[in-house]
Write a protein that holds these residues in place. Structure first.
Motif, PDB file in Angstrom:
ATOM      1  N   GLY A 176       0.786  -1.211   0.000  1.00 20.05           N
ATOM      2  CA  GLY A 176       0.000   0.000   0.000  1.00 20.05           C
ATOM      3  C   GLY A 176       0.828   1.275   0.000  1.00 20.05           C
ATOM      4  O   GLY A 176       2.062   1.267  -0.066  1.00 20.05           O
ATOM      5  N   LEU A 177       0.122   2.396   0.083  1.00 15.63           N
ATOM      6  CA  LEU A 177       0.759   3.698  -0.067  1.00 15.63           C
ATOM      7  C   LEU A 177       1.714   4.044   1.063  1.00 15.63           C
ATOM      8  O   LEU A 177       2.749   4.679   0.830  1.00 15.63           O
ATOM      9  N   GLY A 178       1.389   3.661   2.295  1.00 13.86           N
ATOM     10  CA  GLY A 178       2.247   4.026   3.415  1.00 13.86           C
ATOM     11  C   GLY A 178       3.676   3.543   3.240  1.00 13.86           C
ATOM     12  O   GLY A 178       4.624   4.343   3.168  1.00 13.86           O
ATOM     13  N   PRO A 179       3.911   2.215   3.168  1.00 13.82           N
ATOM     14  CA  PRO A 179       5.274   1.723   2.968  1.00 13.82           C
ATOM     15  C   PRO A 179       5.895   2.175   1.660  1.00 13.82           C
ATOM     16  O   PRO A 179       7.099   2.450   1.599  1.00 13.82           O
ATOM     17  N   ALA A 180       5.092   2.248   0.564  1.00 15.35           N
ATOM     18  CA  ALA A 180       5.648   2.639  -0.728  1.00 15.35           C
ATOM     19  C   ALA A 180       6.177   4.074  -0.685  1.00 15.35           C
ATOM     20  O   ALA A 180       7.269   4.359  -1.181  1.00 15.35           O
ATOM     21  N   LEU A 181       5.431   4.986  -0.081  1.00 18.99           N
ATOM     22  CA  LEU A 181       5.879   6.374  -0.017  1.00 18.99           C
ATOM     23  C   LEU A 181       7.026   6.554   0.966  1.00 18.99           C
ATOM     24  O   LEU A 181       7.887   7.417   0.772  1.00 18.99           O
TER      25      LEU A 181
END
Length: 413
Positions: free
Chosen positions: A276-281
């Motif tokens: 998801g966005l949290g780890p990816a960002l």
């Protein structure tokens, strides 16, 4: 003397009674009625001019349709019909009190250049309705002009009722043919423009991937194949030199794999799909040259397409911070507000960022606009810079969850 006086006194009330029976003054109408009468009298002139204009350009465009100037002439005529419609809306607003919103303008930028814009003009429903309005107004203008003019002289006691009835028909025509057809028309115009943006963006992405493959991994793999061929020959003649060439080829393989991983991450990173966005960002922020604080509070995951757009938007903004901002710190925030995904990226750098056409930020604004998103840049000279983006949520159907991530990276790769 007394009898004459009595006769005169009896005559005065009779004269007064005759005065009371006189009709009211001809001009004792309110301003609204006179505006309606003025509108009816102007209908003849408007009807003649509109009919002549529409007839001439339609006739000329039809005759020249087999030549290269026929369709451009029709398109130019439709643009003029839009101007006529705008003038009639103004006249109805001033004289009839009919307030109608202006229809959406044609998009300024369109894929396909001149031909694309011409085709959009030829399909413009606003212009065609204005054309129909101008075409049917001549007989109505003749009729209303004659009735209004005659009523001024022979039926002026009921002129107000006649003017109100006739102008009610005018009001209905204006609302029916010159008013925008609701939000649907506006959305169609936006989607027509956004479709071209999406096509251009996809084509640019494909060209970038092709260029990266050709100049990067492909060239390295070709050199690797040649090196392994030479190493194979040298192994029989000089095993030590051949072994050294194999080691060099092994290093080239590692570099080629890394380039392919970077390319795949640029298309769609695996960490975004899996976590998801949290780890990816957080991973993206770790490659920024300044410390970045990342705060993601979503609760669940949006649609994959929205996740991808949000990811690449933040990635490009952080790249801009690394290259141009001269910032000491930066911050990335993502949160959900009802059915919208909100993004804020800020830094304490020198400011001066702009969405002027041709810049990278302008491309981001167009990309978000293609999915009904918003993109706002606040970057005064001297900083700080705050970029706010908004995307539709469009929830995922796979049920994956993405909890809150609140991490600070030190900017080290």
């Amino acid at each position: 003397m007394t009898a004459r006086t009595a006769t005169r006194s009896r005559a005065v009330p009779a004269a007064a009674e005759d005065d009371d029976r006189l009709p009211p003054a001809r001009f004792a109408f309110g301003s609204t009625t006179w505006k309606e009468v003025a509108h009816l009298l102007l209908n003849l002139l408007e009807g003649i001019l509109g009919f002549l204009y529409v007839s001439l350009w339609l006739y000329a465009g039809a005759l020249l349709s087999v030549t290269v100037v026929g369709l451009p002439l029709l398109a130019a005529g439709l643009m003029g019909a839009r101007v006529l419609g705008r003038a009639e809306r103004w006249r109805a607003r001033v004289l009839l009190g009919v307030r109608i919103d202006e229809p959406s303008p044609l998009p300024r930028h369109r894929a396909g250049g001149f031909l694309g814009r011409m085709w959009m003009t030829l399909k413009d429903p606003v212009a065609w309705r204005s054309t129909l309005y101008a075409f049917i107004r001549l007989p109505w203008g003749v009729l209303t002009f004659g009735i209004a003019l005659a009523s001024l002289f022979v039926a002026w006691p009921v002129l107000g009722h006649i003017a109100r009835g006739l102008t009610n028909v005018d009001r209905a025509m204006v609302r029916g043919l010159l008013a925008p057809s609701g939000e649907l028309e506006r959305r169609i115009a936006e989607l027509e423009e956004n479709r071209g943006v999406v096509v251009d963006t996809a084509a640019a992405d494909l060209r970038r991937i092709e260029r990266d493959l050709h100049d990067g991994a492909q060239a390295r793999l070709v050199a690797l194949a040649m090196g392994l061929g030479l190493a194979k020959e040298r192994l029989l003649e000089d095993p030590e030199v051949g072994a050294r060439m194999v080691d060099e080829a092994h290093g080239e393989v590692k570099l080629a794999l890394q380039e392919l991983r970077d390319l795949a991450r640029g298309i769609h990173p695996a960490i975004l799909t899996d976590r998801g966005l949290g780890p990816a960002l957080t991973s993206v922020a770790g490659r920024c040259t300044v410390p970045v604080n990342v705060a993601v509070d979503l609760g669940s995951r949006p649609a994959p397409a929205i996740e991808g757009i949000a990811y690449f938007t933040v990635s490009e903004l952080l790249q801009n911070i690394s290259k141009h901002s001269r910032a000491r710190t930066a911050e990335v925030e993502l949160w959900r507000a009802e059915d919208r995904l909100l993004i804020r990226v800020s830094d304490d750098g020198q400011g001066g960022a702009s969405t002027a056409r041709g810049s990278g930020l302008a491309g981001l604004a167009e990309r978000l606009g293609s999915v009904d998103g918003l993109f706002v840049v606040d970057s005064p000279a001297g900083g700080p810079t705050v970029v706010t983006a908004e995307l539709p949520w469009r929830s995922r159907t796979d049920g994956h969850k993405d909890g809150r991530t609140d991490e600070r990276t030190d900017g080290r790769p």
